[in-house]
Design an enzyme around this catalytic site. Structure first.
Site, short mmCIF file in Angstrom:
data_model
loop_
_atom_site.label_atom_id
_atom_site.label_comp_id
_atom_site.label_asym_id
_atom_site.label_seq_id
_atom_site.Cartn_x
_atom_site.Cartn_y
_atom_site.Cartn_z
N HIS A 254 0.85 -1.19 0.00
CA HIS A 254 0.00 0.00 0.00
C HIS A 254 0.88 1.24 0.00
O HIS A 254 1.95 1.23 0.61
CB HIS A 254 -0.92 0.00 1.24
CG HIS A 254 -2.08 0.92 1.09
ND1 HIS A 254 -2.00 2.25 1.42
CD2 HIS A 254 -3.33 0.71 0.62
CE1 HIS A 254 -3.18 2.82 1.16
NE2 HIS A 254 -3.99 1.91 0.66
N GLU A 312 -7.82 -5.05 -0.35
CA GLU A 312 -8.35 -5.91 -1.40
C GLU A 312 -8.18 -7.39 -1.09
O GLU A 312 -8.91 -8.22 -1.61
CB GLU A 312 -7.65 -5.60 -2.73
CG GLU A 312 -7.70 -4.15 -3.14
CD GLU A 312 -9.10 -3.68 -3.51
OE1 GLU A 312 -10.07 -4.18 -2.92
OE2 GLU A 312 -9.20 -2.81 -4.37
N1 COA Z 1 4.02 -7.56 -4.94
C1 COA Z 1 5.33 -7.54 -5.29
N2 COA Z 1 6.09 -6.43 -5.25
C2 COA Z 1 5.51 -5.31 -4.83
C3 COA Z 1 4.16 -5.24 -4.45
C4 COA Z 1 3.41 -6.42 -4.51
N3 COA Z 1 2.13 -6.46 -4.17
N4 COA Z 1 3.86 -3.98 -4.09
C5 COA Z 1 4.98 -3.26 -4.25
N5 COA Z 1 5.97 -4.06 -4.70
C6 COA Z 1 7.35 -3.67 -4.99
C7 COA Z 1 7.43 -3.06 -6.39
O1 COA Z 1 7.66 -4.04 -7.38
C8 COA Z 1 8.60 -2.12 -6.24
O2 COA Z 1 9.79 -2.86 -6.33
P1 COA Z 1 11.09 -2.26 -7.06
O3 COA Z 1 11.44 -1.02 -6.29
O4 COA Z 1 12.09 -3.36 -6.94
O5 COA Z 1 10.67 -1.97 -8.48
C9 COA Z 1 8.47 -1.63 -4.80
O6 COA Z 1 7.72 -2.62 -4.10
C10 COA Z 1 7.74 -0.29 -4.71
O7 COA Z 1 6.54 -0.35 -5.49
P2 COA Z 1 5.73 0.94 -5.94
O8 COA Z 1 4.86 0.56 -7.09
O9 COA Z 1 6.62 2.11 -6.11
O10 COA Z 1 4.88 1.23 -4.65
P3 COA Z 1 3.53 2.03 -4.56
O11 COA Z 1 3.49 2.72 -3.27
O12 COA Z 1 3.32 2.87 -5.76
O13 COA Z 1 2.53 0.79 -4.63
C11 COA Z 1 0.60 -0.47 -4.67
C12 COA Z 1 1.38 0.62 -3.94
C13 COA Z 1 -0.67 -0.78 -3.93
C14 COA Z 1 0.25 0.03 -6.08
C15 COA Z 1 1.48 -1.76 -4.79
O14 COA Z 1 1.83 -2.21 -3.50
C16 COA Z 1 0.82 -2.85 -5.61
O15 COA Z 1 0.94 -2.84 -6.84
N6 COA Z 1 0.10 -3.81 -4.94
C17 COA Z 1 -0.57 -4.86 -5.67
C18 COA Z 1 -1.89 -4.34 -6.25
C19 COA Z 1 -2.93 -4.11 -5.17
O16 COA Z 1 -3.12 -4.90 -4.26
N7 COA Z 1 -3.65 -3.00 -5.31
C20 COA Z 1 -4.69 -2.60 -4.37
C21 COA Z 1 -4.25 -1.42 -3.56
S1 COA Z 1 -5.38 -1.03 -2.27
#
Ligand code: COA
Length: 369
Positions: A254, A312
């Protein structure tokens, strides 16, 4: 040439508004909705009562359960008439596309009263249930205006009256997801409202933002993941393969929460309540085991960044236990979050100004000659 000092790609930590609607504490793992702890509110309120609370945050709203229930009933009736006149709108295969199209036909102005917000929020739930009916071979059905929004939604979906426990579980779900700080879809709604465009345009933009898998599109894939894993013993291999393949684990991580999303615990409690009434999908134990394994694997790969279960993860298990088909999960989210979008539109109209950030140009410049 004027250049901003820092480019904040993703706007992390940038405060764009003051709000009385909700507060997300990512360190403590606490969600407050209009002054109430989300868990307390979820188990004490119906969705109608939550809407009254949210829609009172910028103006005094005297609305009882029965007043709101009537407004929601009227909204479902209007939505039903709209679908009768335009039967093609729900034919789109993706329910969020259908929801976006149907919502865009509501039209309207910039009013911020409860009739307007119930009209929008009630219609969104009705569109979602009607999409599901049509895609499972059932005809469009009239709403029952005497029922609560949650009870009528479930009746339309299953073509039979829901149990009280199912209705309560859906009220808990919708209340819990009704608002969550400056998330992407809420921000999208506020950006559109800030241009003084109409309410429906703002809501349609929010639906578009919510559709994405990084926001509201995750619970369907979470259920698919649980089904694919099948038993706790398979979790390690399945999750490792996903991560080795460069894919994200849906329902984990998150932007704001550094601890477990507090909504996960609310949904776990709601699932346990449903189980006591004999209503169960049997997925809770598997979900807990998969969550634990995913948390461990993610901690090994990202020791710098806590990646724990988000809303989720257990949304998938709760909605499945209520009996909601998994292709409807994102639209269920929209049907609850619409209440928060409306509150934010009102707040933006009352206190905000045009949202217009800046960018840093990295392209070429005309030659000087
Ligand atoms: N599974 C695997 N790796 C994950 C991850 C997950 N669920 N969530 C984050 N990461 C990793 C990314 O790959 C990234 O790695 P890197 O730096 O080696 O490239 C790092 O963590 C940072 O990710 P980032 O996308 O910058 O973080 P964010 O704050 O933008 O992401 C979310 C937040 C929710 C978008 C992200 O955690 C995610 O994609 N989760 C899965 C989708 C999900 O459940 N969405 C519902 C949200 S309520």
């Amino acid at each position: 040439m004027i250049e901003a000092a820092v480019v904040n790609n993703g706007l992390d930590g940038i405060i764009v508004a003051e709000t009385k609607i909700s507060q997300v504490d990512g360190q403590l793992g606490q969600l407050i909705i209009c002054g109430f702890d989300a868990e307390e509110l979820a188990f004490a309120s119906t969705f109608e009562q939550t809407c009254a609370l949210l829609w009172s945050s910028t103006q005094k709203v005297e609305a009882s359960q029965s007043t709101l229930q009537k407004q929601f009933g009227k909204a479902r009736r209007t939505a039903f008439e709209l679908l009768q006149a335009n039967p093609f709108i729900l034919q789109q295969a993706h329910p969020m596309d259908a929801l976006r199209t149907a919502t865009s036909l509501l039209t309207g102005g910039t009013e911020t009263d409860i009739c307007e917000f119930a009209r929008i929020t009630g219609a969104i739930g009705f569109f979602a249930a009607s999409w599901s009916r049509l895609h499972s071979g059932l005809p469009l059905s009239q709403p029952d205006e005497s029922l609560s929004h949650a009870a009528d939604f479930l009746r339309l979906l299953a073509n039979e009256p829901p149990t009280d426990a199912q209705t309560k579980a859906l009220d808990i779900y919708w209340t819990t997801v009704s608002d969550h700080g400056m998330n992407a879809s809420t921000f999208a709604a506020r950006v559109v409202a800030s241009t003084e465009s109409d309410n429906i345009s703002a809501i349609v933009a929010a639906i578009g933002a919510l559709k994405g898998p990084l926001h509201g599109g995750a619970p369907g894939p979470v259920l698919e993941m649980l089904n694919a894993i099948g038993t706790p013993e398979n979790a390690d291999k399945w999750l490792t393969d996903e991560l080795n393949g460069g894919r994200r684990i849906m329902g984990m991580g998150h932007r704001i929460y550094k601890v477990r999303d507090p909504r996960a615990a609310i949904f776990e409690k709601a699932i346990r309540q449903l189980e006591t009434t004999g209503q169960t999908s049997g997925q809770l134990a598997l979900a807990r085991a998969v969550e634990k394994q995913a948390e461990q694997l993610l901690a090994q790969r990202h020791p710098e960044r806590p990646l724990k279960a988000n809303v989720e993860f257990y949304t998938a298990v709760l909605l499945d236990a209520i009996g909601i088909p998994h292709n409807l999960f994102s639209t269920m989210f929209a049907a609850g979050r619409a209440a928060g979008w409306c509150a934010h539109i009102a707040e933006q109209r009352a206190t905000g100004r045009l949202i217009r950030p800046a960018s840093r140009y990295t392209g070429s410049y005309p030659s000087q000659s």
